[in-house]
Design a protein around this motif. Sequence first.
Motif, PDB file in Angstrom:
ATOM      1  N   THR A 261      60.819  26.048  78.379  1.00 38.14           N
ATOM      2  CA  THR A 261      59.141  27.120  78.274  1.00 38.14           C
ATOM      3  C   THR A 261      59.436  26.496  76.407  1.00 38.14           C
ATOM      4  O   THR A 261      60.757  27.256  76.099  1.00 38.14           O
TER       5      THR A 261
ATOM      6  N   THR B 193      58.053  27.503  72.672  1.00 39.74           N
ATOM      7  CA  THR B 193      57.407  28.329  71.980  1.00 39.74           C
ATOM      8  C   THR B 193      56.814  27.778  70.533  1.00 39.74           C
ATOM      9  O   THR B 193      57.759  27.228  70.334  1.00 39.74           O
ATOM     10  N   TRP B 194      55.601  28.045  70.045  1.00 35.24           N
ATOM     11  CA  TRP B 194      54.960  27.114  69.034  1.00 35.24           C
ATOM     12  C   TRP B 194      55.040  28.457  68.042  1.00 35.24           C
ATOM     13  O   TRP B 194      54.422  29.788  69.039  1.00 35.24           O
ATOM     14  N   THR B 195      55.375  28.630  66.761  1.00 34.81           N
ATOM     15  CA  THR B 195      55.035  29.518  65.917  1.00 34.81           C
ATOM     16  C   THR B 195      54.469  28.994  64.859  1.00 34.81           C
ATOM     17  O   THR B 195      54.863  28.249  64.240  1.00 34.81           O
TER      18      THR B 195
ATOM     19  N   ASN C  88      67.488  27.130  72.180  1.00 36.96           N
ATOM     20  CA  ASN C  88      66.094  27.619  71.010  1.00 36.96           C
ATOM     21  C   ASN C  88      65.021  26.468  71.612  1.00 36.96           C
ATOM     22  O   ASN C  88      65.277  25.388  70.570  1.00 36.96           O
TER      23      ASN C  88
ATOM     24  N   SER D  31      46.635  25.838  73.099  1.00 33.83           N
ATOM     25  CA  SER D  31      46.141  26.498  72.766  1.00 33.83           C
ATOM     26  C   SER D  31      45.402  27.077  72.319  1.00 33.83           C
ATOM     27  O   SER D  31      45.510  28.626  72.010  1.00 33.83           O
TER      28      SER D  31
ATOM     29  N   ALA E 188      61.733  26.552  70.767  1.00 36.30           N
ATOM     30  CA  ALA E 188      60.801  26.185  70.096  1.00 36.30           C
ATOM     31  C   ALA E 188      60.454  25.436  68.658  1.00 36.30           C
ATOM     32  O   ALA E 188      61.313  24.449  68.217  1.00 36.30           O
TER      33      ALA E 188
ATOM     34  N   THR F 202      51.843  32.998  68.016  1.00 40.08           N
ATOM     35  CA  THR F 202      52.356  32.566  68.971  1.00 40.08           C
ATOM     36  C   THR F 202      51.821  31.695  69.968  1.00 40.08           C
ATOM     37  O   THR F 202      51.220  32.302  70.448  1.00 40.08           O
ATOM     38  N   TYR F 203      52.031  30.607  70.570  1.00 36.91           N
ATOM     39  CA  TYR F 203      51.961  30.095  72.305  1.00 36.91           C
ATOM     40  C   TYR F 203      53.091  29.714  72.437  1.00 36.91           C
ATOM     41  O   TYR F 203      54.410  29.019  72.294  1.00 36.91           O
ATOM     42  N   ALA F 204      53.034  29.702  74.217  1.00 36.43           N
ATOM     43  CA  ALA F 204      54.374  29.004  74.479  1.00 36.43           C
ATOM     44  C   ALA F 204      53.745  28.278  75.985  1.00 36.43           C
ATOM     45  O   ALA F 204      52.972  28.565  76.804  1.00 36.43           O
TER      46      ALA F 204
ATOM     47  N   THR G 208      55.208  26.171  79.778  1.00 34.97           N
ATOM     48  CA  THR G 208      56.729  26.194  80.412  1.00 34.97           C
ATOM     49  C   THR G 208      56.116  24.090  81.109  1.00 34.97           C
ATOM     50  O   THR G 208      55.398  24.336  81.596  1.00 34.97           O
TER      51      THR G 208
END
Length: 90
Positions: free
Chosen positions: A30, A32-34, A8, A54, A10, A62-64, A66
């Motif tokens: 990748t 992902t920030w939440t 994960n 972002s 994240a 969220t922002y992802a 890679t």
Amino acid sequence: MHFVALVNDAVHIDNFTFSPATLTVKAGATVTWTNRDDEPHTVTSTATPRVFASGALDTDDTYAFTFDKPGTYPYFCAIHPHMTGVIVVK
């Protein structure tokens, strides 16, 4: 029977902190920030030029991004600069 856990990649933004503050991932991952805060935050690379940025994330946004190349990628919240984190790519 053998089960393999999914990684994960994240980061949660909560209580004006990035959690985890340092995340290590493999190249090609990748992240992902939440945003779990009631305040807007950004995920902004400290590099010049910016590797990623972002823009403002509202609650539950969220922002992802890679990460294709190994390296160390420090970042911060442009709205609250005391908030910092690091992505380490192996």
